[in-house]
Scaffold this motif. Structure first.
Motif, mmCIF file in Angstrom:
data_model
loop_
_atom_site.group_PDB
_atom_site.id
_atom_site.type_symbol
_atom_site.label_atom_id
_atom_site.label_comp_id
_atom_site.label_asym_id
_atom_site.label_seq_id
_atom_site.Cartn_x
_atom_site.Cartn_y
_atom_site.Cartn_z
ATOM 1 N N ARG A 183 41.381 45.403 43.338
ATOM 2 C CA ARG A 183 41.874 45.004 44.651
ATOM 3 C C ARG A 183 41.036 43.872 45.260
ATOM 4 N NH1 ARG A 183 45.602 48.049 46.860
ATOM 5 N NH2 ARG A 183 44.984 47.350 48.935
ATOM 6 N N GLU A 186 43.670 41.942 47.288
ATOM 7 C CA GLU A 186 44.443 42.808 48.181
ATOM 8 C C GLU A 186 43.622 43.276 49.373
ATOM 9 O OE1 GLU A 186 44.354 42.909 44.982
ATOM 10 O OE2 GLU A 186 46.292 43.378 44.066
ATOM 11 N N ALA A 192 43.357 36.259 49.587
ATOM 12 C CA ALA A 192 44.726 36.286 49.077
ATOM 13 C C ALA A 192 45.529 35.093 49.600
ATOM 14 C CB ALA A 192 45.406 37.595 49.466
#
Length: 213
Positions: A183, A186, A192
């Motif tokens: 992640r 994320e 991101a």
């Protein structure tokens, strides 16, 4: 003029850096993809250009450059439009500082992380922690600006983008990566968003490693 020739291997982050630099600077080039599995990078013709058999290698006329950062620096001096090492001395110093810190502090962690994931091996805690600390610092920078280089992508952005994709490839291949690594973007919205901004730039999608698609 004859365009420069780039020798590269699909999935090689240093190769991808140079391809991104050529693309962002708008420099047409001839692509020479080498088949690593077939040992094309160890054939005599290529070893004459790069005795270590590594990639990338850029050939522009009589000039042969073998290291990715050297290629990026040379491109900025040989093709003055659309600089990737900053518009002035102060910005150049900051970008070089970022890149050298990435080379010294982040690259070992990126390499061990990606290779561990791709080979299905345990990820050492030290490298995992170093990676997360480094990525957190970069993500914090991206909370206040679109790119690490400021208003447009620079060499520090070019260094990081393939590195994070290499890890993402390892996550996909492993199928069961440790959650903090799986992640990376994320859990970091600014990172991101930065990845998405670079991916949307003209020509960047075409640089994605073919065998990862």
């Amino acid at each position: 003029m004859t365009p420069p020739v780039l020798y590269w291997i699909s999935g090689s982050p240093p190769s991808w850096r140079v391809m991104l630099a050529l693309t962002l600077k708008g420099i047409p080039f001839t692509s020479k993809r080498l088949d690593h599995g077939a040992g094309e990078n160890k054939q005599p013709a290529y070893l004459a250009l790069n005795p270590k058999g590594q990639v990338p290698t850029l050939v522009d006329g009589d000039v042969v450059i073998r290291e990715s950062l050297a290629v990026l620096a040379w491109l900025d001096r040989a093709y003055l439009h659309r600089p990737i090492w900053g518009a002035d001395a102060g910005q150049a110093a900051q970008i070089w500082q970022d890149v050298m810190l990435m080379e010294g502090d982040l690259r070992p962690a990126v390499t061990v992380t990606a290779q561990s994931l791709l080979r299905g091996m345990p990820l050492p805690d030290a490298e995992r922690d170093a990676l997360l600390v480094g990525v957190d610092a970069l993500s914090k920078t991206l909370e206040t600006q679109h790119f690490l280089g400021g208003g447009t992508p620079m060499a520090n952005d070019i260094w990081l983008y393939p590195a994070l994709h290499w890890i993402a490839r390892g996550v996909v291949k492993s199928g069961a990566a440790p959650l903090p690594i799986a992640r990376l973007t994320e859990d970091r919205p600014a990172l991101a968003a930065w990845m998405a901004r670079i991916a949307a730039l003209p020509g960047v999608a075409e640089t994605y490693p073919p065998h990862w698609r």
